[in-house]
Write an enzyme that holds these catalytic residues in place. Structure first.
Site, PDB file in Angstrom:
ATOM      1  CE  LYS A 173      -3.238   2.719   2.760  1.00  0.00           C
ATOM      2  NZ  LYS A 173      -2.350   3.904   2.671  1.00  0.00           N
ATOM      3  CD  GLU A 246      13.126   4.227   8.082  1.00  0.00           C
ATOM      4  OE1 GLU A 246      13.262   5.067   9.011  1.00  0.00           O
ATOM      5  OE2 GLU A 246      12.804   4.531   6.935  1.00  0.00           O
ATOM      6  CB  CYS A 280      13.404   8.849   7.579  1.00  0.00           C
ATOM      7  SG  CYS A 280      14.112   7.595   6.500  1.00  0.00           S
ATOM      8  CD  GLU A 377      11.568  12.613  10.928  1.00  0.00           C
ATOM      9  OE1 GLU A 377      12.349  12.160  10.069  1.00  0.00           O
ATOM     10  OE2 GLU A 377      10.620  11.969  11.403  1.00  0.00           O
TER      11      GLU A 377
END
Length: 480
Positions: A173, A246, A280, A377
């Protein structure tokens, strides 16, 4: 420039067949902020059909290792052949410049070829006159793979490549923000794959939990936020599914006092602002020695002012738009909060007027720990630069918080830098570079940045069980 249009519709592929749905999902062009295409929106029936197809296909797919390796090579050829068409689709839906889309497809082909060529021999624990003891991998079954919006093709199909090499099948997906290129590539790959081994679903965020809790999903591979990853881990625990997560990163960079500032910034700036900061493992916070702070800040600001921001289809564009409005608004909020806490905006700091999700490349200073743009982040084009007093201070700051994906140390003395880099609490640590990754390297983080790893032989662990085979060399009844 002419508006981008799709040359062919993108549809879901389940069990090797194209699937239509009763409802659709709009795809927004981030350069204009307007819908430019729609894709099928799946529901529970499509999720069930996809996992049933993947489970049926697994029974034969698992048996022929050489055929799977040949299929991975054929997939890499399809990716390369389709790149001309699909780089334009990716730029239109994600926002990154065409050159970056081209690199993403090249990287995807590289992942597929790496796993096609990877030898996976059994691990021999003992081989003597009495017994031979081996540890072999056994494929799990159907894998639920969920990809993010920042690198939808490379991350999504890295999961597919790893699962296929292990002998598992996949239900994939893409993010609802970036489904088009994945759906189209899924259609094309159906020409070289058996029915059911790869099933591609599109739809809203509600599809993800249906996949990760599905009783036929034996493993889950997810790339995305830590908050979502924790929910997946909790939900998958009931069925003891194998997990590869992750998750978020807040990569620190420590710049020692002996560097050539301009040379370091020349290397760090494109890594920090890669994909407009939506990576990331990009540098997210810079810790710099007091003696060179002003020079480093000025050098970063000069680069930020000079970089060209615009539509990814324009050849002069270096930074495109952010992918979606929520992400653009998050960056703007974090910068505003930092300023309220005393941060100085050296350059940038505002939303760019006009259509699309654009934000100025931003350099912040006079900011420190305890402010969200340092502690969290940002995933966008805003970079805080923090002064430290000594190495212990730098390491304390760099290792603070619960993220531990990557980090780097920069110095004219590589041994000195390596000694510091080994003390970073991260899954990946670099000296005088950052974001240096390859399919052969394990990619994963410490603390809240994930579980397991993608890449290399270790990447197969999330898609495999292990079986010990103990073969006695003594024949029953024999006196030998």
């Amino acid at each position: 420039m002419e508006p981008f249009t799709l040359t062919s519709p993108a549809v879901m592929t389940i069990g090797g067949a194209a699937v239509d749905t009763a409802t659709s999902l709009d795809v927004i062009n981030p350069a204009t902020g307007r819908p430019f295409a729609s894709v099928p929106a799946g529901d529970r029936t499509h999720v069930d059909a996809a996992f049933e197809a993947a489970t049926r296909a697994f029974q034969t797919w698992r048996e022929d290792e050489e055929y799977r390796r040949q299929s991975l090579r054929a997939m890499a050829d399809v990716v390369q052949d389709a790149a001309g068409e699909l780089t334009q689709v990716l730029t239109a839906e994600q926002g990154k410049p065409l050159s970056e889309s081209q690199r993403e497809f090249a990287g995807t082909a590289g992942w597929l070829r790496y796993y096609a060529d990877l030898e996976v021999p059994p691990e021999v624990l003992r081989d003597d006159s009495e017994a031979r003891v081996e540890v072999v991998r056994r494929p799990l079954g159907a894998v639920a793979a969920i990809a993010p919006f920042n690198f939808p093709i490379m991350i999504g199909f890295a999961k597919v490549a790893t699962a296929f090499r292990a002998g598992s099948t996949v239900v994939l997906k893409p993010s609802p923000y970036t489904p088009l290129a994945t759906l189209r590539l899924g259609e094309l790959l159906g020409q070289v794959l058996p029915a059911g081994v790869l099933n591609v679903l599109s739809g809203g965020d509600e599809i993800g939990p249906m996949m990760t809790t599905h009783p036929l999903a034996r493993a889950v591979s997810f790339t995305g936020s830590t908050a979502t990853g924790r929910k997946i881990a909790a939900a998958a625990g009931d069925d003891l599914k194998r997990l590869t997560l992750e998750l978020g990163g807040n990569d620190p960079v420590i710049v020692l006092d002996d560097v050539d500032v301009d040379a370091v910034v020349e290397q760090l700036f494109p890594r920090a602002f890669n994909n407009n900061g939506q990576a990331c493992v990009a540098p997210k916070r810079i810790y710099v020695a007091r003696e060179i702070r002003s020079a480093l800040v000025d050098a970063f600001a000069d680069r930020a002012r000079a970089v060209k921001v615009g539509d990814g289809f324009l050849p002069e564009t270096v930074l495109g738009p952010l992918n979606n409005a929520p992400q653009r608004d998050r960056v703007a909020t974090l910068v505003t909060e930092a300023v309220a806490h005393g941060a100085k905006v050296v350059t940038g700091g505002t939303v760019i007027d006009g259509p699309g999700y654009f934000y100025e490349p931003t350099i912040l200073t006079d900011v420190s720990d305890g402010v969200r743009i340092v502690d969290e982040e940002q995933f966008g084009p805003a970079l805080p630069i923090v002064e430290y007093t000594d190495i212990e201070d730098a390491l304390r700051r760099a290792n603070s918080g619960m993220f531990g994906l990557g980090g780097s140390v920069w110095s004219a003395d590589t041994d000195r830098a390596a000694a510091v880099a080994q003390r970073l609490e991260t899954g990946m640590s670099w000296v005088n570079t950052h974001t240096a990754i390859s399919p052969a390297m394990p990619f994963g983080g410490a603390k809240w940045s994930g579980l397991g790893s993608e890449g290399g032989p270790r990447g197969l662990d999330g898609y495999s069980d292990f079986q010990v085979i103990y073969r006695s060399k003594k024949v029953p009844g024999s006196r030998v």
